[in-house]
Design a protein around this motif. Sequence first.
Motif, mmCIF file in Angstrom:
data_model
loop_
_atom_site.group_PDB
_atom_site.id
_atom_site.type_symbol
_atom_site.label_atom_id
_atom_site.label_comp_id
_atom_site.label_asym_id
_atom_site.label_seq_id
_atom_site.Cartn_x
_atom_site.Cartn_y
_atom_site.Cartn_z
ATOM 1 N N LEU A 64 -50.012 -10.728 10.547
ATOM 2 C CA LEU A 64 -50.714 -10.301 11.753
ATOM 3 C C LEU A 64 -52.209 -10.589 11.683
ATOM 4 N N ALA A 65 -52.803 -10.454 10.497
ATOM 5 C CA ALA A 65 -54.247 -10.701 10.367
ATOM 6 C C ALA A 65 -54.594 -12.141 10.732
ATOM 7 N N ASP A 66 -53.852 -13.099 10.172
ATOM 8 C CA ASP A 66 -54.103 -14.507 10.500
ATOM 9 C C ASP A 66 -53.821 -14.782 11.970
ATOM 10 N N PHE A 67 -52.777 -14.181 12.502
ATOM 11 C CA PHE A 67 -52.413 -14.385 13.907
ATOM 12 C C PHE A 67 -53.570 -13.969 14.818
ATOM 13 N N LEU A 68 -54.163 -12.816 14.571
ATOM 14 C CA LEU A 68 -55.253 -12.324 15.410
ATOM 15 C C LEU A 68 -56.526 -13.141 15.211
ATOM 16 N N ARG A 69 -56.818 -13.506 13.976
ATOM 17 C CA ARG A 69 -58.047 -14.238 13.690
ATOM 18 C C ARG A 69 -57.983 -15.678 14.202
ATOM 19 N N GLU A 70 -56.866 -16.357 13.971
ATOM 20 C CA GLU A 70 -56.797 -17.794 14.240
ATOM 21 C C GLU A 70 -56.398 -18.127 15.668
ATOM 22 N N THR A 71 -55.592 -17.281 16.294
ATOM 23 C CA THR A 71 -55.138 -17.606 17.655
ATOM 24 C C THR A 71 -55.920 -16.869 18.729
ATOM 25 N N HIS A 72 -56.583 -15.753 18.373
ATOM 26 C CA HIS A 72 -57.317 -14.982 19.379
ATOM 27 C C HIS A 72 -58.769 -14.713 18.991
ATOM 28 N N ASN A 73 -59.229 -15.302 17.883
ATOM 29 C CA ASN A 73 -60.623 -15.213 17.451
ATOM 30 C C ASN A 73 -61.090 -13.773 17.254
ATOM 31 N N LEU A 74 -60.166 -12.874 16.885
ATOM 32 C CA LEU A 74 -60.530 -11.489 16.589
ATOM 33 C C LEU A 74 -60.820 -11.380 15.092
ATOM 34 N N THR A 75 -62.001 -11.865 14.726
ATOM 35 C CA THR A 75 -62.342 -12.001 13.308
ATOM 36 C C THR A 75 -62.897 -10.719 12.703
ATOM 37 N N GLY A 76 -62.928 -9.629 13.470
ATOM 38 C CA GLY A 76 -63.354 -8.361 12.898
ATOM 39 C C GLY A 76 -62.381 -7.825 11.872
ATOM 40 N N VAL A 129 -45.039 -15.086 20.454
ATOM 41 C CA VAL A 129 -45.264 -13.662 20.196
ATOM 42 C C VAL A 129 -46.242 -13.111 21.224
ATOM 43 N N THR A 130 -45.854 -12.011 21.864
ATOM 44 C CA THR A 130 -46.716 -11.331 22.817
ATOM 45 C C THR A 130 -47.053 -9.947 22.292
ATOM 46 N N LEU A 131 -48.345 -9.658 22.208
ATOM 47 C CA LEU A 131 -48.828 -8.349 21.768
ATOM 48 C C LEU A 131 -49.782 -7.797 22.814
ATOM 49 N N ASN A 132 -49.856 -6.476 22.881
ATOM 50 C CA ASN A 132 -50.884 -5.830 23.691
ATOM 51 C C ASN A 132 -52.034 -5.492 22.748
ATOM 52 N N VAL A 133 -53.067 -6.329 22.748
ATOM 53 C CA VAL A 133 -54.164 -6.199 21.794
ATOM 54 C C VAL A 133 -55.409 -5.695 22.503
ATOM 55 N N ALA A 160 -52.337 0.338 9.780
ATOM 56 C CA ALA A 160 -51.388 -0.551 9.106
ATOM 57 C C ALA A 160 -52.140 -1.672 8.425
ATOM 58 N N ARG A 161 -51.571 -2.163 7.334
ATOM 59 C CA ARG A 161 -52.125 -3.326 6.640
ATOM 60 C C ARG A 161 -51.635 -4.583 7.363
ATOM 61 N N SER A 162 -52.538 -5.300 7.996
ATOM 62 C CA SER A 162 -52.114 -6.463 8.777
ATOM 63 C C SER A 162 -51.829 -7.684 7.921
ATOM 64 N N CYS A 163 -52.234 -7.660 6.635
ATOM 65 C CA CYS A 163 -51.973 -8.823 5.780
ATOM 66 C C CYS A 163 -50.548 -8.829 5.249
ATOM 67 N N ALA A 194 -58.940 -3.923 3.508
ATOM 68 C CA ALA A 194 -59.922 -4.553 4.388
ATOM 69 C C ALA A 194 -59.320 -4.954 5.728
ATOM 70 N N CYS A 195 -58.029 -5.257 5.752
ATOM 71 C CA CYS A 195 -57.377 -5.763 6.959
ATOM 72 C C CYS A 195 -56.755 -4.660 7.804
ATOM 73 N N THR A 196 -57.036 -3.402 7.497
ATOM 74 C CA THR A 196 -56.393 -2.288 8.195
ATOM 75 C C THR A 196 -56.763 -2.288 9.677
ATOM 76 N N LEU A 197 -55.740 -2.172 10.507
ATOM 77 C CA LEU A 197 -55.944 -2.016 11.947
ATOM 78 C C LEU A 197 -54.933 -0.991 12.450
ATOM 79 N N ILE A 198 -54.779 -0.865 13.764
ATOM 80 C CA ILE A 198 -53.920 0.174 14.332
ATOM 81 C C ILE A 198 -52.759 -0.474 15.066
ATOM 82 N N ILE A 199 -51.531 -0.084 14.699
ATOM 83 C CA ILE A 199 -50.324 -0.557 15.378
ATOM 84 C C ILE A 199 -49.602 0.658 15.948
#
Length: 406
Positions: free
Chosen positions: A23-35, A4-8, A57-60, A47-52
């Motif tokens: 998506l939440a686990d993907f960002l936290r565990e593979t890219h250390n974006l734990t915010g 999976v390739t994302l522009n983060v 969007a709810r990333s969980c 709590a997991c809301t981010l921008i897509i």
Amino acid sequence: MTLVTLNVNGRALTAEAEPRTHLADFLRETHNLTGTHIGCEHGVCGACTLIIDGEPARSCITYAVSCADAEVTTIEGLDDDEVATQLRAAFRREHALQCGFCTPGMMVSARDVVLRLPEASEHEVRVAMSGNLCRCTGYVGIVRAVLSVLAERREAGQRGASDARSRLGPVGSGHAGATTPEAGAAAQPRRADARPAGARPTASARGVPIEPDWTPQTTFTKDFTVAHPPEKVWDFFGDVSAVARCLPGASLVGTPSDEHVEGQIRVKVGPITADFQGVADISRDDATRSGRIIGAGRDTRSNSATRGLITYVLKPEDEGRSTRVEVSIGYTLTGMLAQFGRSGLVQDIAGRLIGAFVQNLEASLGHTGSGGGAEPAMVSELNAGGLVFSVIAERLKAFWNRIFGR
């Protein structure tokens, strides 16, 4: 595993993910974006809301594989954002956080409110922020902080951003496509309701668009046989209203065409009753006796959405006296009802739904060949809650038999 390739946060990031990885686990565990914090994992707490692709969007409850090539912005990517900077100062000033667990998602949602509702009242802010839960502050400081930023921006002549979204609805990856400056308007993230100039409007159901190039998250196959010749079954499948009558819980809205249909289907899961209102595009090939149905629907009560892709082909059996129908079913389910969407369970339930459909189909085909008379008895509704318990009982029985070799 899927690559999976994302522009983060402005950088292209690639990693492998299982189809079920959200998506939440993907960002936290593979890219250390734990915010991005994970709370309920059901899309409820926010709590997991981010921008897509520019929208919260709810990333969980968003699968990472469904966001391939998307523009994703986490709380870490808002360090230099103008509105986020104003909100951070307001949150400190108004004591709008205590433990801080809800704050990343709260900031993302508050930023959306500021951009989308520049004239919002206190009541409108409270309603717009109601999807983010806070266990500490009682929301008073949070609401004051958002209102103060709105007031500051009005005094400074700063209104909503030109690219702020204009309507609520489900968020998808958008697949922005070209991102070079030469691409002009094409470089902007494609919105869920965008379409090429001059194209036929894309059908949608309560904000769930039908996308021709959409790929289901889960696909499985079923087949069944009816005791009627293929030509008769094929002709029957061409009557959308007749087919809908055979599907338990389904009803149509208006008059369907050969290529498009609108309606709803009722699904009962124990105490939960969901009415998915949706649309579908239909295509058929007379030469191969095959068809394709792609649709989308939304249940506003549970805030659940679904997309489905069904392909089928008719094959003769018993020297043409019977017909085998081979069906491929692909689907994506999001929202509260996604917790019932495990692929094995859905396949078992789909098998029983198809069984009821076949029973109704046989009755209808027999009735059309009998010269009229009373309407045949039909299975009108299935309670998926009852099916869930029967499926669990059957699986426990199979597990028991495997243990004892029976």
